[in-house]
Design a protein around this motif. Structure first.
Motif, short mmCIF file in Angstrom:
data_model
loop_
_atom_site.label_atom_id
_atom_site.label_comp_id
_atom_site.label_asym_id
_atom_site.label_seq_id
_atom_site.Cartn_x
_atom_site.Cartn_y
_atom_site.Cartn_z
N VAL A 18 0.84 -1.21 0.00
CA VAL A 18 0.00 0.00 0.00
C VAL A 18 0.87 1.26 0.00
O VAL A 18 0.57 2.24 -0.69
N ALA A 19 1.96 1.24 0.73
CA ALA A 19 2.81 2.42 0.88
C ALA A 19 3.82 2.58 -0.24
O ALA A 19 4.51 3.61 -0.30
N HIS A 20 3.91 1.62 -1.14
CA HIS A 20 4.88 1.70 -2.25
C HIS A 20 4.69 3.00 -3.02
O HIS A 20 3.57 3.40 -3.33
N GLY A 21 5.78 3.64 -3.37
CA GLY A 21 5.72 4.90 -4.11
C GLY A 21 5.58 4.68 -5.60
O GLY A 21 4.81 3.84 -6.06
N ASP A 22 6.35 5.44 -6.38
CA ASP A 22 6.30 5.31 -7.83
C ASP A 22 7.09 4.10 -8.29
O ASP A 22 7.92 3.55 -7.57
N GLY A 23 6.83 3.70 -9.54
CA GLY A 23 7.52 2.57 -10.13
C GLY A 23 6.69 1.31 -10.11
O GLY A 23 5.68 1.21 -9.39
N PRO A 24 7.10 0.31 -10.89
CA PRO A 24 6.32 -0.93 -11.00
C PRO A 24 6.31 -1.74 -9.71
O PRO A 24 7.31 -1.77 -8.98
N LEU A 25 5.18 -2.38 -9.45
CA LEU A 25 5.00 -3.18 -8.23
C LEU A 25 4.25 -4.46 -8.57
O LEU A 25 3.20 -4.42 -9.20
N LEU A 26 4.81 -5.58 -8.17
CA LEU A 26 4.16 -6.88 -8.32
C LEU A 26 3.80 -7.39 -6.93
O LEU A 26 4.69 -7.60 -6.09
N VAL A 27 2.51 -7.58 -6.68
CA VAL A 27 2.04 -8.11 -5.40
C VAL A 27 1.62 -9.56 -5.63
O VAL A 27 0.61 -9.82 -6.30
N LEU A 28 2.40 -10.49 -5.13
CA LEU A 28 2.07 -11.91 -5.23
C LEU A 28 1.15 -12.26 -4.06
O LEU A 28 1.60 -12.39 -2.92
N VAL A 43 -5.37 2.23 -3.62
CA VAL A 43 -6.10 3.29 -4.32
C VAL A 43 -6.36 4.45 -3.37
O VAL A 43 -6.14 5.62 -3.71
N ALA A 44 -6.83 4.14 -2.15
CA ALA A 44 -7.12 5.19 -1.17
C ALA A 44 -5.86 5.97 -0.81
O ALA A 44 -5.88 7.20 -0.69
N ARG A 45 -4.73 5.27 -0.66
CA ARG A 45 -3.48 5.94 -0.30
C ARG A 45 -3.01 6.87 -1.42
O ARG A 45 -2.55 8.00 -1.17
N LEU A 46 -3.15 6.44 -2.69
CA LEU A 46 -2.75 7.29 -3.81
C LEU A 46 -3.56 8.58 -3.83
O LEU A 46 -3.03 9.67 -4.04
N ILE A 47 -4.86 8.45 -3.61
CA ILE A 47 -5.73 9.63 -3.61
C ILE A 47 -5.39 10.55 -2.45
O ILE A 47 -5.32 11.78 -2.59
N ALA A 48 -5.15 9.97 -1.29
CA ALA A 48 -4.80 10.78 -0.12
C ALA A 48 -3.48 11.51 -0.33
O ALA A 48 -3.27 12.60 0.21
N ASP A 221 -1.97 8.45 -14.26
CA ASP A 221 -0.70 8.46 -13.52
C ASP A 221 -0.38 7.09 -12.93
O ASP A 221 0.80 6.76 -12.72
N HIS A 222 -1.42 6.31 -12.64
CA HIS A 222 -1.22 4.98 -12.05
C HIS A 222 -2.19 4.00 -12.70
O HIS A 222 -3.38 4.30 -12.88
N VAL A 223 -1.67 2.83 -13.03
CA VAL A 223 -2.47 1.73 -13.55
C VAL A 223 -2.37 0.57 -12.57
O VAL A 223 -1.26 0.15 -12.21
N LEU A 224 -3.52 0.07 -12.11
CA LEU A 224 -3.55 -1.05 -11.17
C LEU A 224 -4.37 -2.18 -11.80
O LEU A 224 -5.45 -1.94 -12.36
N VAL A 225 -3.85 -3.39 -11.71
CA VAL A 225 -4.48 -4.54 -12.37
C VAL A 225 -4.67 -5.67 -11.36
O VAL A 225 -3.72 -6.08 -10.69
N ASP A 226 -5.89 -6.16 -11.27
CA ASP A 226 -6.22 -7.28 -10.40
C ASP A 226 -6.13 -8.58 -11.19
O ASP A 226 -6.36 -8.60 -12.41
N GLU A 227 -5.83 -9.69 -10.51
CA GLU A 227 -5.80 -11.03 -11.11
C GLU A 227 -4.91 -11.06 -12.37
O GLU A 227 -5.30 -11.57 -13.42
N TYR A 228 -3.70 -10.53 -12.25
CA TYR A 228 -2.84 -10.40 -13.42
C TYR A 228 -2.48 -11.76 -14.02
O TYR A 228 -2.15 -11.85 -15.21
N GLN A 229 -2.54 -12.82 -13.21
CA GLN A 229 -2.22 -14.14 -13.75
C GLN A 229 -3.23 -14.60 -14.79
O GLN A 229 -2.98 -15.55 -15.53
N ASP A 230 -4.37 -13.93 -14.86
CA ASP A 230 -5.42 -14.33 -15.82
C ASP A 230 -5.38 -13.53 -17.12
O ASP A 230 -6.26 -13.67 -17.96
N THR A 231 -4.37 -12.69 -17.30
CA THR A 231 -4.30 -11.90 -18.53
C THR A 231 -3.85 -12.76 -19.70
O THR A 231 -3.05 -13.69 -19.56
#
Length: 675
Positions: A18-28, A43-48, A221-231
């Motif tokens: 949640v606290a990760h800043g800029d740059g790519p992030l993979l959450v396993l 999402v809430a943290r980015l908006i805040a 500015d930010h793209v977030l993707v759920d269930e990336y293993q299903d792409t």
């Protein structure tokens, strides 16, 4: 910042994500590890932190997932989040972008979106027009053609390669299929139609248009993707292009739950993410909040055998006293008996039927069990059947609405015209030719003002259709009122065509109520097509009736769900893994992941059943049963994570006792006495 509600209740790895800043992030995110909460809190943290909500893109695989995440984010920040964040499925977001920017590709703004069934119908029309339907050799039919087309486009693989690997019997027809697909593409363009695959294909193309593509990617500015293993390859490519400017791409997924290869999804995309986005941070969510530790021990042992995975091991603070049980059953009857007995016993212990589930590899595996449940008066629902949008009456309504927006929609015309009594395919073709003779735009007015000759049996229905269209063309009726008007036209036709007409008309009435708040007819149709519900109940909210029922489900349909008690049946080799999915190491690994998904649906109790003798129709021979063995995924080390429960009788004894007449049983008894 002292007030950070989006961090409340999160464990250390979740907080890191949640606290990760800029740059790519993979959450396993392992099964049951709180990925939804993590993504919503990010999402809430980015908006805040000052990121405007409209510059956040959240991509999911279901509308419900997007709504749930945005609701959670809104509760932590501001209610405007739900309205301003771009959240939705890949197809829905692609549709929205193409409505806004499609002109850059020469796409008509009035394009219609057709569902998978209508796309198959259009392929069938093209197949017939090209004379491929009546040859002296078997040629693939519409559903096979639709599957070939979709897999080819989504995987981005050559047609010959796709057919050779997944549809080998179609190899002699590669050239003809290629020609058919070219004609299908041309027919869609002429009629301003896009199918599901086009929404991704044209979005990807849009990102390649000089100037416009950069504008589309740079609006977020930010793209977030759920269930990336299903792409699939097309979706993964879109994510890479959307993140090319800022590289602020967060993907959440679990390589161990990649089970949709039949939809052209590939586990390679999540495994390759660190290479696709150099410098990516990888965070592992391994604490499971769903299952007891003994259940997780079994699931971990199954996945430990895989050599194609990220290293992670699920753990839980829920110790749990009951180890999962591996039942060796004599046959299907023994398996069904054990499941029913256990389900009813747990019901008596306070576990309601709705909190129990039976999972299986494919739909027909539950056939014997369904009979036994009915005999014992145990109500059940089965997931993985006909979807709401595939029901005839719903498709009839959507065809009517699509015609009003896009008179060039040939498939919609054919569906609506063939509702009329006495109107078959040949008559529908002739009438359609007459209607569009002056151009598609004039077809609806011609239907109302100068109807062409129709078969005598269809004359009254045809006139009624013209009146319904006329009432909806002047723009005075809202979308809900247009559905009501169609319902009045459709009611007598539905009564003649369907035995359960009243229930079908109630569905249309429910859609009428829901459509009352739709801003446009095209928008309402697109919403239904892009994210179809299983029933009107999915749109209206949870039912009010307190009805109890056992859940039967294919494993694919169970992904993302959970129950207190789970039974996995037919865990024999040839069933799991399916003998139709062992042609390559990739297929076998996906079958292993499928079993892992099944095991991790259980919260407190897990029972896995292996019938040693089961129904399996073979060509030739008198016995339609086969003898099996435990799934290869449960043999060896994984078996030690289960308590073994043996059969009451051996499978051979079960076979003999079920097949032999009483006299033979007496004779066998006496022979034993005679020594």
């Amino acid at each position: 910042m002292f007030d950070e509600p989006w961090l409340d209740g999160l464990n250390a790895p979740q907080r890191e994500a949640v606290a990760h800043g800029d740059g790519p992030l993979l959450v396993l995110a392992g099964a049951g590890s709180g990925k939804t909460a993590t993504l919503a809190c990010r999402v809430a943290r980015l908006i805040a932190d000052g990121v405007p909500p409209e510059r956040i893109l959240l991509l999911t695989f279901t509308r419900r997932a997007a709504v749930e995440m945005l609701q959670r984010a809104a509760a932590l920040t501001t209610p405007q989040v739900q309205r301003r964040v771009w959240g939705g499925t890949f197809h829905a977001v692609g549709h929205r972008l193409l409505r806004a920017h499609g002109r850059a590709l020469g796409l008509a703004p009035e394009f219609s979106v057709v569902d998978q069934g209508d796309a198959a119908d259009l392929l069938d029309l093209v197949r017939d027009d090209l004379g491929l339907a009546g040859g002296d050799r078997r040629f693939p039919r519409k559903d096979t053609l639709a599957a070939v087309y979709s897999r080819t486009v989504n995987a981005g693989a050559p047609l010959a390669e796709v057919i050779g690997r997944h549809f080998p019997w179609c190899r002699p027809h590669v050239d003809a299929v290629a020609g058919l697909f070219r004609a299908y593409t041309a027919r869609k363009r002429a009629q301003h139609l896009l199918d599901y695959d086009d929404l991704l294909l044209w979005w990807d193309a849009l990102l390649g248009v000089p100037g416009v593509g950069d504008d589309v990617a740079n609006r977020f500015d930010h793209v977030l993707v759920d269930e990336y293993q299903d792409t699939n390859a097309l979706q993964a490519g879109i994510v890479r292009r959307m993140g090319r400017a800022s590289a602020n791409v967060t993907v959440v997924g679990d390589d161990a739950q990649a089970i949709y290869g039949f939809r052209a999804a590939s586990v390679d995309h999540i495994l390759r993410f660190p290479a696709d986005f150099p410098g990516a941070t990888v965070v592992r969510l391994e604490q499971n909040y769903r299952s007891t530790q003994p259940i997780l021990d079994a699931a971990n042992a199954v996945m430990a055998q895989s050599g194609l995975r990220f290293d992670k091991s699920l753990w839980s603070q829920r110790a749990g006293a009951a180890r999962p049980r591996l039942h060796t059953c004599a046959d299907e009857a023994d398996q069904s008996e054990r499941v029913c007995t256990a389900v009813l016993a747990r019901r008596e212990q306070g576990v309601v039927l709705r909190d129990q589930a039976v999972l299986f590899r494919t739909g027909h595996h539950s056939a014997h069990l369904e009979i036994e449940l009915a005999r014992r008066n145990v109500p059940f629902v089965k997931f993985g059947g006909l979807r709401f949008l595939e029901a005839a009456h719903v498709k009839d309504l959507l065809a009517f609405l699509r015609l009003l927006d896009n008179p060039a929609d040939e498939v919609a015309w054919f569906r609506v015209l063939q509702l009329l009594d006495g109107m078959g395919p040949a008559s529908a073709r002739r009438v359609l030719r007459d209607l569009v003779a002056a151009g598609p735009d004039a077809a609806l007015r011609r239907l109302v003002e100068q109807p062409p000759p129709v078969p005598a049996a269809a004359a009254a229905d045809y006139a009624a259709l013209g009146c319904a269209v006329a009432d909806c063309l002047d723009g005075a009726l809202g979308v809900g009122a247009q559905i009501e008007r169609f319902g009045r036209f459709y009611a007598p036709l539905c009564a003649r065509r369907h035995r359960n007409a009243a229930a079908r008309l109630r569905d249309l009435s429910q859609l009428e109520v829901i459509a009352g708040g739709a801003p446009s007819r095209a928008g309402f149709v697109a919403d239904l097509v892009l994210d179809p519900p299983n029933s009107t109940g999915d749109l209206a909210g949870p039912p009010l009736l307190d009805e109890d029922y056992l859940v039967l489900s294919t494993i694919h349909s169970a992904k993302g769900l959970e129950w207190d008690s789970v039974h996995v049946i037919h865990a024999a080799d040839g069933m799991i893994p399916s003998d139709m999915a062992t042609g390559s190491s990739d297929e076998i690994e996906e079958e292993r992941r499928l079993l892992y998904v099944a095991l991790t649906r259980a919260k407190d109790r897990l029972d896995v059943h292996v019938p040693l003798r089961y129904y399996h129709q073979r060509f030739g021979g008198r016995d339609a049963h086969s003898y099996g063995q435990v799934s290869r995924f449960l043999a060896g080390q994984p078996a030690t994570a289960f308590d073994a429960v043996g059969p009451a009788v051996t499978p051979r004894e079960a076979a003999e006792s079920s097949a032999a007449p009483p006299a033979a049983a007496v004779d066998r008894f006496l022979e034993r006495l005679w020594g």
